[in-house]
Design an enzyme around this catalytic site. Structure first.
Site, PDB file in Angstrom:
ATOM      1  N   CYS A   1      35.142  36.479  40.174  1.00 44.56           N
ATOM      2  CA  CYS A   1      35.308  37.771  40.856  1.00 44.56           C
ATOM      3  C   CYS A   1      35.955  38.817  39.963  1.00 44.56           C
ATOM      4  O   CYS A   1      35.829  40.011  40.214  1.00 44.56           O
ATOM      5  CB  CYS A   1      36.101  37.583  42.145  1.00 44.56           C
ATOM      6  SG  CYS A   1      37.794  37.012  41.891  1.00 44.56           S
TER       7      CYS A   1
ATOM      8  N   HIS B   1      38.356  37.173  51.035  1.00 47.67           N
ATOM      9  CA  HIS B   1      37.838  38.318  50.262  1.00 47.67           C
ATOM     10  C   HIS B   1      36.339  38.442  50.560  1.00 47.67           C
ATOM     11  O   HIS B   1      35.488  38.210  49.699  1.00 47.67           O
ATOM     12  CB  HIS B   1      38.091  38.065  48.768  1.00 47.67           C
ATOM     13  CG  HIS B   1      37.991  39.292  47.923  1.00 47.67           C
ATOM     14  ND1 HIS B   1      37.707  40.546  48.427  1.00 47.67           N
ATOM     15  CD2 HIS B   1      38.135  39.464  46.566  1.00 47.67           C
ATOM     16  CE1 HIS B   1      37.684  41.416  47.435  1.00 47.67           C
ATOM     17  NE2 HIS B   1      37.940  40.794  46.300  1.00 47.67           N
TER      18      HIS B   1
ATOM     19  N   ARG C   1      29.210  44.715  43.729  1.00 52.62           N
ATOM     20  CA  ARG C   1      30.200  45.120  44.750  1.00 52.62           C
ATOM     21  C   ARG C   1      29.819  46.502  45.284  1.00 52.62           C
ATOM     22  O   ARG C   1      29.897  46.769  46.477  1.00 52.62           O
ATOM     23  CB  ARG C   1      31.615  45.174  44.135  1.00 52.62           C
ATOM     24  CG  ARG C   1      32.211  43.839  43.704  1.00 52.62           C
ATOM     25  CD  ARG C   1      32.571  42.970  44.876  1.00 52.62           C
ATOM     26  NE  ARG C   1      33.489  43.617  45.806  1.00 52.62           N
ATOM     27  CZ  ARG C   1      34.825  43.690  45.656  1.00 52.62           C
ATOM     28  NH1 ARG C   1      35.404  43.125  44.619  1.00 52.62           N
ATOM     29  NH2 ARG C   1      35.585  44.291  46.558  1.00 52.62           N
TER      30      ARG C   1
ATOM     31  N   GLN D   1      33.747  40.378  48.364  1.00 45.96           N
ATOM     32  CA  GLN D   1      33.442  39.739  47.079  1.00 45.96           C
ATOM     33  C   GLN D   1      32.267  38.766  47.230  1.00 45.96           C
ATOM     34  O   GLN D   1      31.336  38.752  46.420  1.00 45.96           O
ATOM     35  CB  GLN D   1      34.680  38.984  46.570  1.00 45.96           C
ATOM     36  CG  GLN D   1      34.467  38.326  45.231  1.00 45.96           C
ATOM     37  CD  GLN D   1      34.273  39.345  44.118  1.00 45.96           C
ATOM     38  OE1 GLN D   1      35.077  40.241  43.948  1.00 45.96           O
ATOM     39  NE2 GLN D   1      33.188  39.206  43.360  1.00 45.96           N
TER      40      GLN D   1
HETATM   41  N1  NVA Z   1      42.345  35.517  44.200  1.00 49.45           N
HETATM   42  C1  NVA Z   1      42.610  36.772  43.529  1.00 49.45           C
HETATM   43  C2  NVA Z   1      41.426  37.660  43.623  1.00 49.45           C
HETATM   44  C3  NVA Z   1      41.584  38.997  42.951  1.00 49.45           C
HETATM   45  C4  NVA Z   1      40.375  39.866  43.113  1.00 49.45           C
HETATM   46  C5  NVA Z   1      43.840  37.424  44.146  1.00 49.45           C
HETATM   47  O1  NVA Z   1      43.974  37.378  45.380  1.00 49.45           O
HETATM   48  O2  NVA Z   1      44.661  37.947  43.397  1.00 49.45           O
HETATM   49  N1   CP Z   2      37.310  41.296  42.326  1.00 49.51           N
HETATM   50  C1   CP Z   2      38.133  42.241  42.781  1.00 49.51           C
HETATM   51  O1   CP Z   2      38.355  42.396  43.981  1.00 49.51           O
HETATM   52  O2   CP Z   2      38.693  43.023  41.812  1.00 49.51           O
HETATM   53  P1   CP Z   2      39.852  44.085  41.993  1.00 49.51           P
HETATM   54  O3   CP Z   2      41.131  43.325  42.263  1.00 49.51           O
HETATM   55  O4   CP Z   2      39.900  44.809  40.680  1.00 49.51           O
HETATM   56  O5   CP Z   2      39.544  44.999  43.136  1.00 49.51           O
END
Ligand code: NVA
Ligand code: CP
Length: 307
Positions: free
Chosen positions: A260, A131, A288, A134
């Site tokens: 996050c 990610h 973000r 993030q």
């Molecule tokens: N680790 C989480 C982050 C969500 C923003 C996921 O992948 O669901």
């Molecule tokens: N932190 C983040 O990516 O949030 P969302 O899943 O809401 O996009």
């Protein structure tokens, strides 16, 4: 200019990241003072979501509009992507009609295949493995609150997921340390994290030891999107990996807490921490927007003169 993608954190080097953080500061300041800044007039961002999102969609869509461009949202439920059109074909078509593409999907391999067939920059808006947007925002937030991250220690408590992997990559690129504590059976996989080695991280079986002296304590949900079938088992396995006030007490006295989001109070984080004085999660979420505006500007226009 050759096409530049942002598929994982190490796609940007330290010098590019330093530029982006500087640029973010200026872009954020313009936004805060209601100054119009439209360097991406007539540019179109396509956002493809195969998983749910609030922050990522909002920050990319609002960000592109604030830069003078427009954004189009596609998901797998009501586009041909959900009906088996090859990702390579989708990439060919979508990238002929847009200037930049952001994708949130499952395996990293999908976004890599898309990028290999794209005529325009592709940005990772979250995969099972990474990610990167993030962590761009998280590090900018740390810099805003505490100054340079070089040489600092980040404590990661919980699942070795996409966000954790990205912190570990960022530590290699920007030269800081990560203390990771995961329950047995959920440890970091070097190859999956795309790491060169152990030089910037250390594993701790005891989460309190990982947090001891840390400058930044962070965590994420115990069950990431796509892993819901494991939820019940994870609730048991992760029960001792909650960031609570006792854990924040052993961190550095000026440590910040990040998440996050979305968060589950009472699971990976206690309400007293995420809603407490050391938490910077709302600035982190807002950043973000600003960091991704700097990123899109860079991927489309290259470096502009820093003001
Ligand atoms: N680790 C989480 C982050 C969500 C923003 C996921 O992948 O669901
Ligand atoms: N932190 C983040 O990516 O949030 P969302 O899943 O809401 O996009």
């Amino acid at each position: 200019m050759a096409i530049k993608h942002f598929l994982q954190f190490k796609d940007l080097n330290r010098e590019e990241l330093d530029y982006l953080f500087e640029r973010t500061r200026w872009i954020k300041q313009q936004f805060k003072s209601y100054q119009q800044y439209w360097p991406l007039t007539d540019r179109t961002l396509v956002m493809i979501f195969e998983k749910a999102s609030t922050r990522t969609r909002l920050s990319f869509e609002a960000g592109m509009q604030q830069l003078g461009g427009s954004a189009i949202y596609l998901n797998t439920r009501d586009s041909q992507l959900g009906r088996g059109e090859p990702v390579e074909d989708a990439a060919q078509v979508i990238s002929r009609m847009s200037d930049i593409v952001m994708i949130r999907t499952f395996e990293q391999e999908i976004i890599e295949r898309f990028a290999a067939n794209s005529r325009v920059p592709v940005v990772n808006g979250l995969t099972n493995e990474y990610h990167p947007c993030q962590i761009l925002a998280d590090i900018y937030t740390y810099i805003e609150h505490r100054g340079p991250i070089q040489g600092k220690t980040v404590a990661w408590i919980g699942d070795s997921n996409n966000v954790c992997n990205t912190w570990l990559q960022a530590a290699e690129v920007l030269d800081f340390n990560v203390h990771v504590s995961t329950p047995p059976g959920y440890q970091v996989e070097l190859e999956r994290a795309g790491l060169y080695g152990h030089a910037h991280y250390e594993e701790f079986s005891d989460p309190m030891e990982a947090a001891r002296g840390a400058d930044l304590v962070t965590t994420d949900v115990w069950t990431s999107m796509g892993f819901e079938a494991e939820n019940e088992e994870r609730m048991i396995d992760f029960a001792d990996w909650q960031v609570d006030a006792d854990m924040m007490k052993v961190a550095a006295t000026d440590a910040v807490f990040m998440h996050c989001l979305p968060a589950h109070r009472g699971e990976e984080v206690a309400a007293e921490v995420i809603d407490g004085p050391q938490s910077v999660v709302w600035d982190e979420a807002e950043n973000r927007l600003h960091t991704q505006k700097a990123l899109m500007e860079y991927l489309l226009l290259g470096k502009v003169d820093l003001k």
